[in-house]
Every structure is written in C-alpha cells, then in structure tokens.
Design an enzyme around this catalytic site. Sequence first.
Site, PDB file in Angstrom:
ATOM      1  CE1 TYR A  33      -4.593   0.673  10.191  1.00  0.00           C
ATOM      2  CE2 TYR A  33      -3.769  -1.535   9.740  1.00  0.00           C
ATOM      3  CZ  TYR A  33      -3.563  -0.172   9.808  1.00  0.00           C
ATOM      4  OH  TYR A  33      -2.338   0.360   9.487  1.00  0.00           O
ATOM      5  CD1 TRP A  78      -1.272   3.022   8.234  1.00  0.00           C
ATOM      6  CD2 TRP A  78       0.852   2.516   8.768  1.00  0.00           C
ATOM      7  NE1 TRP A  78      -0.571   2.830   7.059  1.00  0.00           N
ATOM      8  CE2 TRP A  78       0.729   2.526   7.367  1.00  0.00           C
ATOM      9  CE3 TRP A  78       2.096   2.242   9.341  1.00  0.00           C
ATOM     10  CZ2 TRP A  78       1.809   2.261   6.519  1.00  0.00           C
ATOM     11  CZ3 TRP A  78       3.152   1.990   8.496  1.00  0.00           C
ATOM     12  CH2 TRP A  78       2.999   1.998   7.103  1.00  0.00           C
ATOM     13  CG  ASP A 109      -1.894   1.093   1.332  1.00  0.00           C
ATOM     14  OD1 ASP A 109      -2.399   1.525   0.287  1.00  0.00           O
ATOM     15  OD2 ASP A 109      -2.155   1.555   2.458  1.00  0.00           O
ATOM     16  CE1 TYR A 150      -8.702  -0.685   5.176  1.00  0.00           C
ATOM     17  CE2 TYR A 150      -6.955  -1.155   6.740  1.00  0.00           C
ATOM     18  CZ  TYR A 150      -7.404  -0.513   5.604  1.00  0.00           C
ATOM     19  OH  TYR A 150      -6.556   0.294   4.907  1.00  0.00           O
ATOM     20  CG  ASN A 206       0.933  -4.211  11.194  1.00  0.00           C
ATOM     21  OD1 ASN A 206       1.633  -3.845  12.133  1.00  0.00           O
ATOM     22  ND2 ASN A 206       1.403  -4.377   9.970  1.00  0.00           N
ATOM     23  CG  ASN A 214       4.149  -4.713   6.931  1.00  0.00           C
ATOM     24  OD1 ASN A 214       3.921  -4.432   8.111  1.00  0.00           O
ATOM     25  ND2 ASN A 214       3.272  -4.465   5.954  1.00  0.00           N
ATOM     26  CD  GLU A 215      -0.353  -5.789   7.322  1.00  0.00           C
ATOM     27  OE1 GLU A 215      -0.837  -5.709   6.188  1.00  0.00           O
ATOM     28  OE2 GLU A 215      -0.855  -5.244   8.317  1.00  0.00           O
ATOM     29  CE  LYS A 258      -6.022   3.005   7.555  1.00  0.00           C
ATOM     30  NZ  LYS A 258      -5.796   2.819   6.091  1.00  0.00           N
ATOM     31  CD  GLU A 316       0.826  -1.152   9.429  1.00  0.00           C
ATOM     32  OE1 GLU A 316      -0.334  -1.188   8.963  1.00  0.00           O
ATOM     33  OE2 GLU A 316       1.839  -1.484   8.796  1.00  0.00           O
TER      34      GLU A 316
HETATM   35  C1  GCB Z   1      -1.397  -2.326   6.596  1.00  0.00           C
HETATM   36  C2  GCB Z   1      -0.098  -2.222   5.876  1.00  0.00           C
HETATM   37  C3  GCB Z   1       0.226  -0.791   5.497  1.00  0.00           C
HETATM   38  C4  GCB Z   1      -1.038  -0.096   4.994  1.00  0.00           C
HETATM   39  C5  GCB Z   1      -2.047  -0.072   6.121  1.00  0.00           C
HETATM   40  C6  GCB Z   1      -3.372   0.594   5.725  1.00  0.00           C
HETATM   41  O1  GCB Z   1      -1.704  -3.263   7.251  1.00  0.00           O
HETATM   42  O2  GCB Z   1       0.980  -2.777   6.585  1.00  0.00           O
HETATM   43  O3  GCB Z   1       1.221  -0.790   4.517  1.00  0.00           O
HETATM   44  O4  GCB Z   1      -0.790   1.186   4.525  1.00  0.00           O
HETATM   45  O5  GCB Z   1      -2.333  -1.373   6.507  1.00  0.00           O
HETATM   46  O6  GCB Z   1      -3.527   1.776   5.920  1.00  0.00           O
HETATM   47  O7  GCB Z   1      -4.228  -0.110   5.196  1.00  0.00           O
END
Ligand code: GCB
Length: 606
Positions: A475, A558, A167, A479, A473, A418-419, A577, A513
Amino acid sequence: MLDYSMLYPLNTPTRTAMKLDGMWKFQLDWDDVGKDEHWNDGIPGHDRIPVPASFQDFYTEKNIREFTGDIWYETEVVVPGFMKGNDVFLRFGAATHRASVYLNGEFAGEHEGGFLPFCIDITEKARYGETNKVVVCVNNELTETNIPCGRTIVLSDGRKMSKPYFDFYNYSGLQRSVYLLSVPKSSIFDVDTKYLVSEGSADIEYHVTVKGKGDVTLALSDEDGRTVAVSEGAEGVIHLDDPHLWQVRNAYLYTLKIELSDSGKVIDSYSLEIGIRDVRISGKDILINGKPVYLKGFGKHEDSDIVGRGFNIGVMKRDFELMKWIGANSFRTSHYPYDEEIYRMADREGFLIIDEVPGVGLFESLVNFLDAGTGKGAKSFFSKPTTPILLKAHLRAVEEMIARDKNHPSVIAWSLLNEPESTDENSVPYFEKLFAAAHDLDIQHRPRTFAMESNSSPTRCRCHHFSDFICLNRYYGWYILGGYEIVDAEKRFRAEMDEWKALDLNKPFVFTEYGADTLPSEHKLPSVMWSQEYQNEVLELQHRVFDSYDFIRGEQVWNFADFQTTEGLMRVNGNKKGIFTRQRQPKDVAFLLKKRWESLPLDYKA
Ligand code: GCB
C-alpha cells in the site's frame, strides 16, 4: 481422508439433491441457555430468516447485528420414502464459524470452520416418508485456535463482542445453501483428475475413489454432447487427439460421466465438468498450457447489501459481467474459499482463481492492515501455546478446500495464508506443514503461495521460499507515505522491489493487493486522499513500478468492490478501496483499469 464426500451435490439418475433454502426459524441465544433448555428439540420464538444469508443486516437493532454467540436455526424436511436404503445426508455449503446439527432432537454431527461444506450423515436417524425436524446451532465466536483468527470479548453489560484480527465484517450464520442428499450405499466418493497437455493431444489421468464396491466406467463428452472417449477402471488415462483446451477467458468444458455398476447394473452415476489445461511455474513465467499468462484482476470478497456474505446468485452474475467489462482475467478468493457456484461460473467464463483458505488474522492486531505495514503489533504469533491447535484447524481447512476445489480448471493456485506474521521464527515449521500438505493433497501439484504484508520484507520474511510464486500486498501511497508524500512512496516502493530483484529468486511475483480508500462522493482538484482523483494517482504509481520489473507477472487490485468491515476510525462504514461501489457501479478508476488491462497482452513481459 475426509469421512464424507466433497463432490458438488447433483441430481443424477442415482442421486437426489434437494435444496432446503428458504425461510428458517431463527433465534439468537442471548443468555446462553439453548443447550440447557434443549432447544435441539425445537427453538423458541416465531422469527424466520432467509437461508442462505448472513443474519446481521436484516435487523434494525444494533445488538442483533453485533450478536456474538450461539445462533439457532430450525426447519422441517420430509425425507422421501424412496431415499430409504441409500445413504442420506444434510449437506451444508458453510456454517460460520462452527455448527452442531440435530435431527428430531438428537445430536447428528458437528463441524468447525466457517467457509467450507460438510455433510451430516442422517441415514439411521431419519424418519423416512415423514416430516423431520432439523435444528442447527451455529456459533460465530472468533478464537485464536481456528481460522480466521480473532478474539471474543465481554462488554460491561455482559454481551459478547467479536474482535477480528482481519479487515472484514464477521458475517455469520448459514450463508450458503443446505441440501438433503441421497446417495447409493455403494457410491462414487471422490475423483481426482490431472492433465498432460502436449502439441495436438492431451492425456487425462483420473483416479476414482469408490465407497463400497462396483465397476467403474467413464465416458467423456464434448460441449455438443458427443462422446469422444470412454474408459474402464477406477484409475486410468484417457488420451485425446486434437482436444479443445481450456484457455484463459476462452473456456471449453468437457463432461466426464462416471458410472459405478454391479453385475452390469448402474448403481451410481456422477458427472463432472472438466477443462483440459495444465498449470506450471517455470522461472518467472506462470504457464497455462505452456503459454505465459499475466494476471489482471482483483482481490474480492463475498459481500453485498442486505445478505452480507450470504451467497447471492444475482450479485455473482453482475460481478462476472463487470470483470469481463474491465478486461480482468483472474481473482483471488480473499480471504476464504467462496461458494461453489462461483468456481463453476469461473470454469465456464475462463477466469483464473487463486483459491485462498481462511488463513487470515495470523498476526495479532485489531488493525492489522495498518500495523502490518509498520511492524507494530508483531508479537510472535506462531509462538503461542495454542499454535498446534490452530495448525490442526488450518490443515483441516486446507484438506477440505483442496478436496472441494481440485477439479475446477479455473483454480490455478492455492493461497495458504493472508498476511501472517512470517517474520516470527516459529512461523517456519508451521508453514512447512501447510505447504507440504497442499502439495500432497493435490495430484495436479498446483503452485502454492501466501499473500505477504509489508513487514514481510525481502530481508525479514522467513517463509517466502515456501511459495512457488510470490504474492505481495503493498500500500505505497496509502498506508505508507500517502498524500503529498506520494513522491517518496514511489521511491520507497522501487527500493523494495530492487531488494527483491537482488535476491534473484527466479520466480514470478504477483501483486495480490494494492489500492487506496476512495469515497465515490469525493472529487477534488488537486487531489486529496479519499478522492477519486487520488485513487487514480495511487494506481498509476503502482502500475509504473509494475511495468519496470520483468518478474512482476500479475496485478490484482484491492478490492473489486467496497465491502463491510467492523466499524472504526479507519473505516467509513466499511472498506472503500473498491474499484466498484458496494452496489457494483464504477468509480472513476474503473475506466483507468479498463484502458490498461484491455491493452496489456496475455503474455505481457514473457
Ligand atoms: C490488507 C488485508 C486486507 C485489507 C486491506 C486494507 O492488507 O489483506 O484484508 O482489507 O489490507 O484495505 O487495508
């Protein structure tokens, strides 16, 4: 071992480092003819472009911004006559994602991997005391055999297009400084340092690697320039009583001057700024000099207006001032190692860095930030026939990153991915090799980790046991269960944390994150997603949960600032973000974080 030295380029009494930054000739290879038409002898056209910078955001034509393929650069350099007899290199801070370098038309060397330095040896090919032509062919195509992962497609009009599995925008080109470097034939090639800090004293273990031959002597001086210790021999231990320790947000840097001599004559000298500190994980504690530390800070990007991912010294300064203002003490170099200047500044300012290799996109999805949370898109990424080639490139990047960054006191941990799709059974042998390599390459044996997406849950992730501390990480409220459902997001989040608690891993957890996209233009009462009010609510939710579990020992929100991504339905001209805008001004949530972080003690929860 790498066949070139990763030492930061310095001018010393025996070495010359000439920056070649400025306006370079520039040509995109629209028809893929550059190699056949011998552009290595000189590139066509008259356009010039700044180095360092990403090439994309200068131009007004979309075809240029989205260009995928070979990007050619050219400059002229006079290699001074006094360099003759030395080893002479062109040193690139980075060329994204791969480059071939030509000197006076002749192929001189190449490098794969877009975020770490490399040296091209031009000792034999250089014309001393004359003008030399440097041509560089950079290629920015994404593949599944190099990191970061993605693919390159071809549109109906024949143009190529980048499809990142990550991303952030596929900024590319010569994004960091280029140097002409002259080093003596026998030289200081590398140095490793390690610190043992005890009550009232410290031992500094050092290993100097020499190319050629000579006798090694070292002198350690304090910030006032006073010599406090000397030593002889390529390996040894310097003992210091009452040392000034390098502390979080209270840095102290000694200078370690290394000299190589032959029959009493100094033939090479190099100075390294070091900080005396040790890093350890003990149970749930992250310990710096034996004292527990709670991480407060950001996942960042190298990203700014006009120059894209190009290193911008002014933006770097502003970012550090903002991080100090808000009460942060740390950041992760998501999702690739940053320009070396940033680590030097962190050393001076006492910030802690989780240093991340570009191991991102190891999850096949074009919207993996979204799919990752739902499990959609998981396709056994590590089971592809190309995985061994990818692993080789990944291991090489780990080696280069550790070789480059191992002596920075600011670097406290290595993040190796990462992820990734760590739910795939075949991820296990892949991780095993990465984590073993990071351990072996770093004599400080810094803690290793990787950042885990939601799908890598306590029950499904097969690899979290490799991490010395766990990075999540998450959200929740964005999400997962965003908007009016946020009340359930908190419940779901707590349920996940209870599962982690039940595993009783006895390791620290750091949130690498969490956050919510927010437009600085939007205010809404009651809140809606994308408004500044909603960003505050999401962070408050996260913080309530963080405060409820004693094993959570860090929070890195993040993102530090809004940043550019590929265009798409989920992104309003980039990822929003940021706690700060892309122009580095605060959103409302910055004040919430400042209040929280200024009130949390450094040893919070210990
Ligand atoms: C994540 C990723 C990061 C994205 C972020 C997002 O999990 O590691 O690269 O920018 O989410 O904002 O969706």
